[in-house]
Design an enzyme around this catalytic site. Structure first.
Site, PDB file in Angstrom:
ATOM      1  N   GLY A  31       3.755   0.242   1.031  1.00  0.00           N
ATOM      2  CA  GLY A  31       4.163   1.023  -0.128  1.00  0.00           C
ATOM      3  C   GLY A  31       3.023   1.271  -1.100  1.00  0.00           C
ATOM      4  O   GLY A  31       1.847   1.165  -0.755  1.00  0.00           O
ATOM      5  N   LEU A  33       2.214   4.237  -2.288  1.00  0.00           N
ATOM      6  CA  LEU A  33       1.565   5.258  -1.467  1.00  0.00           C
ATOM      7  C   LEU A  33       0.488   6.027  -2.223  1.00  0.00           C
ATOM      8  O   LEU A  33       0.596   6.265  -3.427  1.00  0.00           O
ATOM      9  CB  LEU A  33       2.610   6.238  -0.936  1.00  0.00           C
ATOM     10  CG  LEU A  33       3.741   5.657  -0.087  1.00  0.00           C
ATOM     11  CD1 LEU A  33       4.612   6.771   0.461  1.00  0.00           C
ATOM     12  CD2 LEU A  33       3.206   4.782   1.046  1.00  0.00           C
ATOM     13  N   HIS A  37      -2.318   7.276   2.746  1.00  0.00           N
ATOM     14  CA  HIS A  37      -1.055   7.151   3.475  1.00  0.00           C
ATOM     15  C   HIS A  37      -0.521   8.526   3.871  1.00  0.00           C
ATOM     16  O   HIS A  37      -0.022   8.720   4.985  1.00  0.00           O
ATOM     17  CB  HIS A  37       0.003   6.450   2.610  1.00  0.00           C
ATOM     18  CG  HIS A  37      -0.301   5.023   2.292  1.00  0.00           C
ATOM     19  ND1 HIS A  37      -0.406   4.551   1.006  1.00  0.00           N
ATOM     20  CD2 HIS A  37      -0.528   3.959   3.097  1.00  0.00           C
ATOM     21  CE1 HIS A  37      -0.668   3.262   1.033  1.00  0.00           C
ATOM     22  NE2 HIS A  37      -0.751   2.872   2.294  1.00  0.00           N
ATOM     23  N   GLY A 149      -5.043   3.359   9.077  1.00  0.00           N
ATOM     24  CA  GLY A 149      -6.264   3.815   8.433  1.00  0.00           C
ATOM     25  C   GLY A 149      -7.447   2.921   8.763  1.00  0.00           C
ATOM     26  O   GLY A 149      -7.304   1.706   8.936  1.00  0.00           O
ATOM     27  N   SER A 187      -6.687   2.555  -1.942  1.00  0.00           N
ATOM     28  CA  SER A 187      -5.959   1.330  -1.631  1.00  0.00           C
ATOM     29  C   SER A 187      -4.832   1.170  -2.636  1.00  0.00           C
ATOM     30  O   SER A 187      -4.978   1.538  -3.813  1.00  0.00           O
ATOM     31  CB  SER A 187      -6.889   0.120  -1.699  1.00  0.00           C
ATOM     32  OG  SER A 187      -6.164  -1.093  -1.662  1.00  0.00           O
ATOM     33  N   ARG A 189      -4.016  -1.494  -3.922  1.00  0.00           N
ATOM     34  CA  ARG A 189      -4.499  -2.451  -4.931  1.00  0.00           C
ATOM     35  C   ARG A 189      -5.281  -1.763  -6.048  1.00  0.00           C
ATOM     36  O   ARG A 189      -5.431  -2.344  -7.125  1.00  0.00           O
ATOM     37  CB  ARG A 189      -5.358  -3.529  -4.270  1.00  0.00           C
ATOM     38  CG  ARG A 189      -4.551  -4.540  -3.460  1.00  0.00           C
ATOM     39  CD  ARG A 189      -5.431  -5.677  -2.950  1.00  0.00           C
ATOM     40  NE  ARG A 189      -4.643  -6.730  -2.358  1.00  0.00           N
ATOM     41  CZ  ARG A 189      -4.246  -6.767  -1.088  1.00  0.00           C
ATOM     42  NH1 ARG A 189      -4.591  -5.767  -0.292  1.00  0.00           N
ATOM     43  NH2 ARG A 189      -3.515  -7.777  -0.622  1.00  0.00           N
TER      44      ARG A 189
END
Length: 282
Positions: A31, A33, A37, A149, A187, A189
């Site tokens: 998730g 996104l 993604h 990825g 990312s 993060r």
């Protein structure tokens, strides 16, 4: 757009499609996104009759409880992003109990040593967790193709090894890294970074690119020293590792050999948030 929370409901929906030999493309995610993604989704949509995306923050691949608790969870936003892309995406967003049925532990996998390098050294048990969730999702969804990825290049190689060793009938397709305007690898993060740190993190890709240039003429040991010294100039970043490795074996190397593909791998901390990246060197 169809959203399933239970594997039994998803399997019941997919079963007739599988019986009709419809090709299923699968994009597994945790998730939060981003465009990376979405690039995987676009590729799957273009190559398959049916596309499934899973959104599941998998607890068994986290060796840091704080990282698990703080991982961004944005399901409603994610679904809206997918709807804006296509209504033909099937979403599987289960609870932990649906996946693990009350036994939230990893299986043990042997990836012929791929699991012992880089992320495996620094995140004990991580790739057992990855293998566990990927294998279970493959069993539930039964895709023809699955898209990963290359930002998590070691994970990509691990999943390819999983499919090969355990004879899982899935084509694993690696897709190029998507980057923000400043070069930072996209990312989930990144959402946790302050705007200033997110901008300064451009230095990671800049240093990787410089390492790629140096790779043409310098010894590997000299490149590692260069990268280490560059991060010493930026104390807000803590370099966890930088390694140059064989793309296939992921073994670190100190001497170049002909007809071998090499890649630079890096992990850094900024604002206590861990970021990884990599770059093809030749």
């Amino acid at each position: 757009m169809l959203v399933f929370n239970k594997k039994s409901d998803l399997s019941a929906f997919l079963s007739p499609l599988i019986n009709q030999n419809k090709s299923i493309g699968f994009v597994p995610t945790m998730g939060a996104l981003h465009q990376g993604h979405l690039s995987l989704l676009k590729k799957s949509l273009s190559e398959n009759d049916v596309t499934v995306m899973s959104i599941f923050v998998n607890p068994t691949q986290f060796n840091n409880a704080d990282d698990l608790n703080q991982y961004p969870r944005t399901l409603e936003r994610d679904i809206q992003i997918m709807q804006d892309l296509s209504n033909n995406i099937i979403v599987y967003a289960p609870e932990v109990t649906d996946i693990y049925e009350g036994n939230t532990v990893s299986e043990n996998f042997d990836y012929d040593g791929l699991e012992n390098q880089m992320e495996g050294k620094h995140r004990p048990g991580h790739f057992n967790g990855v293998g566990t969730i990927v294998k279970r999702l493959f069993e539930i969804i039964q895709p023809k193709r699955a898209y990963f990825g290359e930002k998590d290049f070691q994970q990509l190689q691990i999943v390819k090894k999983l499919v090969s060793k355990y004879k899982i009938p899935v084509d694993v397709i690696g897709c190029s890294i998507h980057r923000e305007a400043n070069g930072l690898a996209m990312s989930s993060r990144n959402e946790r970074l302050s705007p200033m740190a997110r901008e300064k993190a451009a230095i990671v890709y800049q240093i990787l690119n410089n390492a790629k240039i140096l790779f043409k003429t310098k010894a590997i040991e000299d490149i590692i020293i260069y990268v280490t010294n560059e991060f010493k100039k930026h104390p807000e970043f803590q370099l966890e590792y930088f390694e140059i490795a064989d793309e296939n074996t992921l073994l670190p190397v100190l001497k170049k050999e002909a007809n071998t593909k090499y890649r630079g791998f890096i992990a850094i901390f900024v604002e206590n948030i861990r970021l990884i990246d990599n770059i093809s060197l030749n």
